[in-house]
Design an enzyme around this catalytic site. Structure first.
Site, PDB file in Angstrom:
ATOM      1  N   LYS A   1      37.450  50.725  50.565  1.00  0.00           N
ATOM      2  CA  LYS A   1      38.955  50.493  50.087  1.00  0.00           C
ATOM      3  C   LYS A   1      39.664  49.468  51.284  1.00  0.00           C
ATOM      4  O   LYS A   1      39.283  49.850  52.355  1.00  0.00           O
ATOM      5  CB  LYS A   1      39.779  51.692  49.619  1.00  0.00           C
ATOM      6  CG  LYS A   1      40.638  51.524  48.749  1.00  0.00           C
ATOM      7  CD  LYS A   1      40.086  51.502  47.135  1.00  0.00           C
ATOM      8  CE  LYS A   1      41.125  51.170  46.422  1.00  0.00           C
ATOM      9  NZ  LYS A   1      40.574  51.385  44.974  1.00  0.00           N
TER      10      LYS A   1
HETATM   11  P1  NAD Z   1      49.423  47.973  39.649  1.00  0.00           P
HETATM   12  O1  NAD Z   1      50.237  47.590  40.667  1.00  0.00           O
HETATM   13  O2  NAD Z   1      49.089  46.839  38.606  1.00  0.00           O
HETATM   14  O3  NAD Z   1      50.361  48.856  38.609  1.00  0.00           O
HETATM   15  C1  NAD Z   1      50.844  50.082  39.202  1.00  0.00           C
HETATM   16  C2  NAD Z   1      51.901  50.383  38.083  1.00  0.00           C
HETATM   17  O4  NAD Z   1      52.445  52.042  38.548  1.00  0.00           O
HETATM   18  C3  NAD Z   1      53.297  49.479  38.137  1.00  0.00           C
HETATM   19  O5  NAD Z   1      53.556  49.492  36.825  1.00  0.00           O
HETATM   20  C4  NAD Z   1      53.999  50.305  38.803  1.00  0.00           C
HETATM   21  O6  NAD Z   1      55.544  50.159  38.651  1.00  0.00           O
HETATM   22  C5  NAD Z   1      53.666  51.976  38.732  1.00  0.00           C
HETATM   23  N1  NAD Z   1      54.377  52.920  39.570  1.00  0.00           N
HETATM   24  C6  NAD Z   1      54.183  52.785  40.729  1.00  0.00           C
HETATM   25  N2  NAD Z   1      54.842  54.074  41.179  1.00  0.00           N
HETATM   26  C7  NAD Z   1      55.138  54.680  39.944  1.00  0.00           C
HETATM   27  C8  NAD Z   1      55.806  56.008  40.038  1.00  0.00           C
HETATM   28  N3  NAD Z   1      56.199  56.703  40.991  1.00  0.00           N
HETATM   29  N4  NAD Z   1      55.984  56.371  38.819  1.00  0.00           N
HETATM   30  C9  NAD Z   1      55.584  55.653  37.450  1.00  0.00           C
HETATM   31  N5  NAD Z   1      54.894  54.553  37.835  1.00  0.00           N
HETATM   32  C10 NAD Z   1      54.810  54.109  38.952  1.00  0.00           C
HETATM   33  O7  NAD Z   1      48.081  48.772  39.976  1.00  0.00           O
HETATM   34  P2  NAD Z   1      46.906  49.348  38.920  1.00  0.00           P
HETATM   35  O8  NAD Z   1      45.581  48.474  39.413  1.00  0.00           O
HETATM   36  O9  NAD Z   1      47.364  49.398  37.474  1.00  0.00           O
HETATM   37  O10 NAD Z   1      46.503  50.528  39.408  1.00  0.00           O
HETATM   38  C11 NAD Z   1      46.963  51.870  39.010  1.00  0.00           C
HETATM   39  C12 NAD Z   1      46.009  52.836  39.427  1.00  0.00           C
HETATM   40  O11 NAD Z   1      44.758  52.689  38.842  1.00  0.00           O
HETATM   41  C13 NAD Z   1      45.756  53.079  40.962  1.00  0.00           C
HETATM   42  O12 NAD Z   1      45.813  54.576  41.183  1.00  0.00           O
HETATM   43  C14 NAD Z   1      44.574  52.416  41.184  1.00  0.00           C
HETATM   44  O13 NAD Z   1      43.877  52.737  42.470  1.00  0.00           O
HETATM   45  C15 NAD Z   1      43.735  52.790  39.932  1.00  0.00           C
HETATM   46  N6  NAD Z   1      42.973  51.789  39.415  1.00  0.00           N
HETATM   47  C16 NAD Z   1      43.068  50.511  39.383  1.00  0.00           C
HETATM   48  C17 NAD Z   1      41.765  49.960  38.823  1.00  0.00           C
HETATM   49  C18 NAD Z   1      41.977  48.484  38.504  1.00  0.00           C
HETATM   50  O14 NAD Z   1      40.942  47.684  38.175  1.00  0.00           O
HETATM   51  N7  NAD Z   1      43.045  47.692  38.637  1.00  0.00           N
HETATM   52  C19 NAD Z   1      40.590  50.290  38.600  1.00  0.00           C
HETATM   53  C20 NAD Z   1      40.319  51.710  38.842  1.00  0.00           C
HETATM   54  C21 NAD Z   1      41.462  52.536  39.380  1.00  0.00           C
END
Ligand code: NAD
Length: 428
Positions: A115
């Site tokens: 990561k």
């Molecule tokens: P992103 O940046 O696209 O979206 C994150 C979202 O969470 C945003 O809408 C933001 O406003 C919101 N957010 C942040 N803090 C918040 C809070 N306190 N309360 C409510 N909403 C909040 O990120 P993402 O890629 O969608 O990733 C989200 C999660 O999924 C992370 O934990 C990431 O590690 C995990 N993840 C992502 C992927 C991927 O392919 N993008 C794959 C596996 C896991």
């Protein structure tokens, strides 16, 4: 020895790394592997901390901090996302890297776990500044990444454009285009069809299985209900796919707050509102809700898809969802897991639920390395098949041993990684 705790964990202030270490310790206990194996698997293999001097648009200079942690690469090159967030620190990156190791092993993709992250709030920087941050960070970590070494991807606060800049920066340094150095790229520069929505597609494929397992039919009569925390790359498409499956998505949130409509949100209208304003807040066709309240709504399915550590022992007792599917990494802490288990809430762990992203990242890397592209239907069919297989394997393992899905998934992954260690032997 099985049944004996292999490590004493600090019960005081805990962070994501404490959670990840506790999960590993529990799996090592069940597998009877002992404290030396815990030490072997808990220690990140490589950690790089870099300064990122940034020239701001106004000419001033600011120095940011970035990290790349390779937790384990016994089963193949390290793999994991890049996070741009104000809360990024070394322990968070270490925890996320460890979870990537287990996720890749569980889904049997030939990678280890890694990561990366930069401690920065991307909303405070212009697109040109973000490009400079990305390029400088990439060049600083370039010595340890590459298609055979370590392959980054998007995570919180980064996207396809970030990956295009990373690929370009690495390629310029190599003297030729290296498509396989990152995944989650735009399709026009070596991305895979179906990658953008793959994590959400996987979350929903597993969520439907979990609801069925819990005796809840998603499309039946009243339409089972769902709440989604986070409206980013994972949460937004997950909400849309759930609605497409006949579920009533009654609430969603982002960092600014939540919106709630008991009859079900009009997600197409909400997406237009978010595209226009940048937030779900202020969506006219719903009630405003404090963000934290979304987690305690009486819904059939809760999908935390924002950040880690949002369901803790403090609020787990007030959760009224029947099934939680972890779209985010690490949203439910170990102590919350125990409260939820006692309350009969089914928790589908992150390393299973959100693995769709890394599965299609693997497909993208395979396609890029071979310069041979698959159709979107091929990608989706292979993704869903792998997610269903992983669901079947984890539930069978869990019910065979009378343990939770998280413990089962972690045990299966740890066993595979440990077996790779045994077969390769210890050098020198
Ligand atoms: P992103 O940046 O696209 O979206 C994150 C979202 O969470 C945003 O809408 C933001 O406003 C919101 N957010 C942040 N803090 C918040 C809070 N306190 N309360 C409510 N909403 C909040 O990120 P993402 O890629 O969608 O990733 C989200 C999660 O999924 C992370 O934990 C990431 O590690 C995990 N993840 C992502 C992927 C991927 O392919 N993008 C794959 C596996 C896991």
């Amino acid at each position: 020895m099985a049944g004996t705790p292999v490590v004493e964990l600090d019960p005081g202030a805990r962070n994501a790394l404490d959670e990840a270490r506790e999960q590993l310790a529990a799996a090592v206990d069940v597998l009877g592997l002992g404290s030396q194996v815990f030490d072997l698997l808990a220690a990140p293999r490589r950690e790089l901390s870099v300064a990122i001097p940034l020239r701001r648009d106004d000419g001033s200079i600011e120095v940011l901090r970035g990290y790349r942690v390779q937790h384990n690469y016994s089963r193949g090159p390290a793999k994991g996302g890049i996070r741009f967030d104000a809360g990024v620190d070394l322990d968070e990156v270490r925890a996320l890297a460890m979870w990537m190791t287990w996720k890749c092993a569980l889904l049997d993709v030939p990678y280890g776990g890694a990561k990366g992250g930069v401690t920065v709030d991307p909303r405070r920087y212009s697109a040109r500044e973000l490009e400079r941050i990305t390029r400088r960070y990439t060049s600083e970590i370039a010595p340890i990444i590459g298609p055979d070494q370590d392959i980054p991807a998007p995570d919180v606060g980064t996207d396809e454009q970030t990956m295009a800049w990373m690929m370009d920066t690495f390629s310029v340094g190599s003297g030729h285009t290296v498509l396989g150095v990152v995944t989650g790229k735009p399709v026009a520069v070596g991305g895979s069809l179906g990658r953008a929505a793959s994590t959400s597609r996987g979350v929903v494929a597993v969520a439907l299985k979990a609801l069925e397992h819990a005796g809840i039919g998603p499309a039946e009569g009243r339409g089972a209900t769902a709440a989604v925390q986070g409206f980013g790359k994972v949460g937004r498409s997950a909400a849309a796919f759930l609605a497409r499956e006949g579920m009533r998505v009654v609430a969603v949130s982002d960092v600014d707050g939540a919106v709630h409509r008991p009859g079900g949100l009009d997600l197409a209208a909400l997406e237009r509102h978010v595209d226009a304003t940048g937030t779900v807040v202020g969506f006219p066709d719903a009630d405003a809700l404090p963000g934290a309240d979304l987690l305690t709504l009486a819904v059939d399915l809760l999908v935390p898809a924002a950040l880690e550590g949002v369901i803790t022992s403090d609020n787990a007792g007030t959760v009224r969802a029947r099934v939680i599917v972890e779209g985010a990494n690490g949203p439910v802490t170990a102590s919350a897991d125990r409260v939820l288990a006692d309350a009969g809430v089914l928790v589908v762990p992150d390393i299973l639920a959100n693995a769709g992203g890394v599965v299609v990242s693997y497909f993208e890397w395979v396609q890029a390395n071979q310069a041979y592209w698959w159709t979107e239907a091929e990608v989706e069919q292979r993704l869903v098949q792998r997610m269903h297989q992983a669901w079947a394997d984890v539930t069978a393992y869990a019910s065979g041993r009378g343990i939770s899905l998280r413990l089962a998934a972690t045990c299966m992954a740890v066993e595979r990684v440990y077996r790779a260690h045994l077969l390769r032997g210890l050098y020198p």
